[in-house]
Design a protein around this motif. Structure first.
Motif, PDB file in Angstrom:
ATOM      1  N   ILE A 195      13.050   7.967  -8.383  1.00 41.39           N
ATOM      2  CA  ILE A 195      12.019   7.532  -7.408  1.00 41.39           C
ATOM      3  C   ILE A 195      13.428   6.972  -6.442  1.00 41.39           C
ATOM      4  O   ILE A 195      12.626   5.758  -5.683  1.00 41.39           O
ATOM      5  CB  ILE A 195      10.899   6.883  -7.964  1.00 41.39           C
ATOM      6  CG1 ILE A 195      11.016   5.643  -8.835  1.00 41.39           C
ATOM      7  CG2 ILE A 195       9.854   7.892  -8.648  1.00 41.39           C
ATOM      8  CD1 ILE A 195       9.764   4.944  -8.861  1.00 41.39           C
ATOM      9  N   ALA A 196      14.019   6.564  -7.414  1.00 35.14           N
ATOM     10  CA  ALA A 196      15.654   5.434  -5.992  1.00 35.14           C
ATOM     11  C   ALA A 196      15.206   5.683  -5.156  1.00 35.14           C
ATOM     12  O   ALA A 196      15.202   7.179  -4.823  1.00 35.14           O
ATOM     13  CB  ALA A 196      16.615   5.363  -7.186  1.00 35.14           C
ATOM     14  N   GLY A 197      15.943   5.282  -4.496  1.00 34.52           N
ATOM     15  CA  GLY A 197      16.225   5.171  -3.509  1.00 34.52           C
ATOM     16  C   GLY A 197      14.086   5.771  -2.031  1.00 34.52           C
ATOM     17  O   GLY A 197      15.465   6.055  -1.043  1.00 34.52           O
ATOM     18  N   ARG A 198      13.470   5.641  -2.632  1.00 35.18           N
ATOM     19  CA  ARG A 198      12.033   6.130  -1.774  1.00 35.18           C
ATOM     20  C   ARG A 198      11.395   5.172  -1.412  1.00 35.18           C
ATOM     21  O   ARG A 198      10.643   5.363  -0.394  1.00 35.18           O
ATOM     22  CB  ARG A 198      11.387   6.848  -2.451  1.00 35.18           C
ATOM     23  CG  ARG A 198      12.048   8.472  -2.903  1.00 35.18           C
ATOM     24  CD  ARG A 198      11.355   9.310  -3.790  1.00 35.18           C
ATOM     25  NE  ARG A 198      10.232   9.597  -3.308  1.00 35.18           N
ATOM     26  CZ  ARG A 198       9.418  10.156  -4.405  1.00 35.18           C
ATOM     27  NH1 ARG A 198       9.785  10.626  -6.138  1.00 35.18           N
ATOM     28  NH2 ARG A 198       7.791  10.270  -4.238  1.00 35.18           N
ATOM     29  N   GLY A 199      11.548   3.660  -1.658  1.00 33.87           N
ATOM     30  CA  GLY A 199      10.588   2.432  -1.344  1.00 33.87           C
ATOM     31  C   GLY A 199       9.611   2.409  -2.535  1.00 33.87           C
ATOM     32  O   GLY A 199       8.768   1.718  -1.529  1.00 33.87           O
ATOM     33  N   ILE A 200       8.975   3.121  -3.099  1.00 31.96           N
ATOM     34  CA  ILE A 200       7.808   3.121  -3.748  1.00 31.96           C
ATOM     35  C   ILE A 200       8.013   2.400  -5.042  1.00 31.96           C
ATOM     36  O   ILE A 200       7.143   2.594  -6.189  1.00 31.96           O
ATOM     37  CB  ILE A 200       7.404   4.552  -3.997  1.00 31.96           C
ATOM     38  CG1 ILE A 200       8.867   5.386  -4.849  1.00 31.96           C
ATOM     39  CG2 ILE A 200       7.096   5.052  -3.275  1.00 31.96           C
ATOM     40  CD1 ILE A 200       7.608   6.790  -5.129  1.00 31.96           C
ATOM     41  N   ALA A 201       9.481   1.481  -6.087  1.00 32.32           N
ATOM     42  CA  ALA A 201       9.355   1.113  -7.030  1.00 32.32           C
ATOM     43  C   ALA A 201       8.236   0.046  -7.269  1.00 32.32           C
ATOM     44  O   ALA A 201       8.813  -0.734  -5.957  1.00 32.32           O
ATOM     45  CB  ALA A 201      11.034   1.093  -7.226  1.00 32.32           C
ATOM     46  N   ASP A 202       7.931  -0.202  -8.054  1.00 32.56           N
ATOM     47  CA  ASP A 202       7.250  -1.521  -8.547  1.00 32.56           C
ATOM     48  C   ASP A 202       7.750  -2.692  -8.950  1.00 32.56           C
ATOM     49  O   ASP A 202       8.363  -2.229 -10.148  1.00 32.56           O
ATOM     50  CB  ASP A 202       5.872  -1.354  -9.370  1.00 32.56           C
ATOM     51  CG  ASP A 202       4.927  -2.263  -9.563  1.00 32.56           C
ATOM     52  OD1 ASP A 202       5.528  -3.693  -9.233  1.00 32.56           O
ATOM     53  OD2 ASP A 202       4.089  -1.773 -10.199  1.00 32.56           O
ATOM     54  N   PRO A 203       8.053  -4.152  -8.552  1.00 29.90           N
ATOM     55  CA  PRO A 203       9.238  -4.548  -8.812  1.00 29.90           C
ATOM     56  C   PRO A 203       7.975  -5.517 -10.146  1.00 29.90           C
ATOM     57  O   PRO A 203       8.053  -6.593 -10.949  1.00 29.90           O
ATOM     58  CB  PRO A 203       9.301  -5.913  -7.831  1.00 29.90           C
ATOM     59  CG  PRO A 203       8.008  -5.210  -7.047  1.00 29.90           C
ATOM     60  CD  PRO A 203       7.070  -3.890  -7.412  1.00 29.90           C
ATOM     61  N   SER A 204       7.226  -5.072 -10.399  1.00 28.27           N
ATOM     62  CA  SER A 204       6.379  -5.799 -11.274  1.00 28.27           C
ATOM     63  C   SER A 204       6.785  -6.741 -13.081  1.00 28.27           C
ATOM     64  O   SER A 204       6.580  -8.104 -12.919  1.00 28.27           O
ATOM     65  CB  SER A 204       4.745  -5.299 -11.315  1.00 28.27           C
ATOM     66  OG  SER A 204       3.827  -5.244  -9.670  1.00 28.27           O
TER      67      SER A 204
END
Length: 334
Positions: free
Chosen positions: A303-312
């Protein structure tokens, strides 16, 4: 967080989700911005641009040069990549840049310039491509951090576990899980629990074999190695019991019988923590002269580079780093 000593957040592998979740953590938590990134400014600029934020990346040459102003993310320069590694791609350049960030963060932590380190995920294949033979963060921290012995603690609000052995094959883990390794893990579990504010830690040690060996029917490591280590640790005043069957001890810890579980090998300890949710877990390195935490997930190239990663999970690691007291992180020397 005190205003005196900031935290250092390493950027992780430049091709993974580390830079993205760092930017998101900064944007989501305006009240917790007394920290700086250690890494490559161009990598962080790419992540900020990908997310469409007006956040400005400001390179600094030392911790003292970081003014921590709103709207600026200070980046202590550990590398200056000429060409950015492609997103979601293993590369030697990415592995080297990730390592350089960790090494620079360790140096300022050992100097007392920062309260501790929060590390974004790295990619083991990228490290290997760069000629770096470390299996992961923990081994880098152990070598460069000046520690006699270290242990990995995985924690969430339900259970905590410390590993006797870490990144190695199962056959090698059995060989490494000797009396000295048991004692190191038990002592570090005790001091690690103290550092989390648990005044009287109750430690359970998991067995290596099914049913904790059934008195030697399924293997004798519990009788020869693990139980003598438990008895020796109890003689030191540590509240530790076992060996307990690995298939039930984490359930008992979750219901409150134990504060922390010493697991014999990587998956025995990590599966229970990760099953409860990657966004809730944190990896803590015990035995260092400074605080180190990390999120309980990897680089997520899918999912890298797609802007959807969760920083929790990164935020959870950050909050644990603030909470931990570095003076309690080392095991007592006996």
């Amino acid at each position: 967080m005190t205003a005196s000593a900031p935290l250092a957040v390493t950027m992780g592998d430049p091709a993974g989700i580390g830079p993205e979740i760092i930017i998101k953590m900064y944007l989501r938590r305006p009240d917790k911005r007394h920290w700086l990134v250690v890494g490559d400014p161009m990598v962080m600029e790419r992540a900020a641009s990908m997310l469409g934020t007006e956040l400005r990346i400001r390179p600094v040459s030392s911790v003292d040069d970081a003014p921590f102003e709103a709207g600026f993310l200070d980046v202590l320069c550990a590398s200056r990549l000429c060409d950015l590694p492609a997103v979601a791609t293993v590369s030697a350049a990415g592995g080297r840049a990730a390592f350089d960030a960790i090494a620079a963060a360790i140096e300022i932590a050992r100097q007392g310039r920062v309260h501790g380190i929060v590390t974004a995920p790295i990619h083991k294949e990228a490290l290997a491509a760069a000629g770096l033979t470390y299996p992961g963060h923990t081994e880098i921290l152990a070598e460069l951090g000046g520690a006699r012995s270290v242990a990995m603690m995985l924690a969430n609000e339900d259970i905590r576990t410390v590993l006797v052995t870490i990144h190695c094959s199962l056959a090698e883990a059995i060989r490494r899980a000797d009396f000295a390794a048991q004692m190191d893990a038990i002592r570090l579990a005790h001091t690690g629990a103290l550092s989390l504010g648990i005044a009287h830690p109750r430690i359970a040690v998991a067995g290596l074999n099914p049913h904790a060996g059934e008195g030697g029917l399924f293997g004798d490591e519990e009788v020869r190695i693990i139980r003598p280590a438990i008895e020796a640790a109890r003689a030191e005043g540590i509240d530790v019991t076992g060996p307990w069957p690995g298939d039930t001890v984490f359930m008992q810890a979750r219901t409150g019988r134990f504060d922390i579980v010493v697991a014999q090998y990587h998956d025995q300890g990590l599966i229970p923590v990760k099953y409860l949710g990657l966004d809730r877990g944190v990896n803590i390195t015990l035995g260092l002269p400074f605080v180190r935490t990390s999120p309980d997930h990897g680089t997520a190239f899918d999912i890298a580079g797609r802007g959807i990663a969760d920083p929790s999970s990164l935020e959870t690691a950050f909050d644990y780093a603030v909470r931990l007291k570095s003076g309690n992180m080392r095991a007592n020397k006996r």
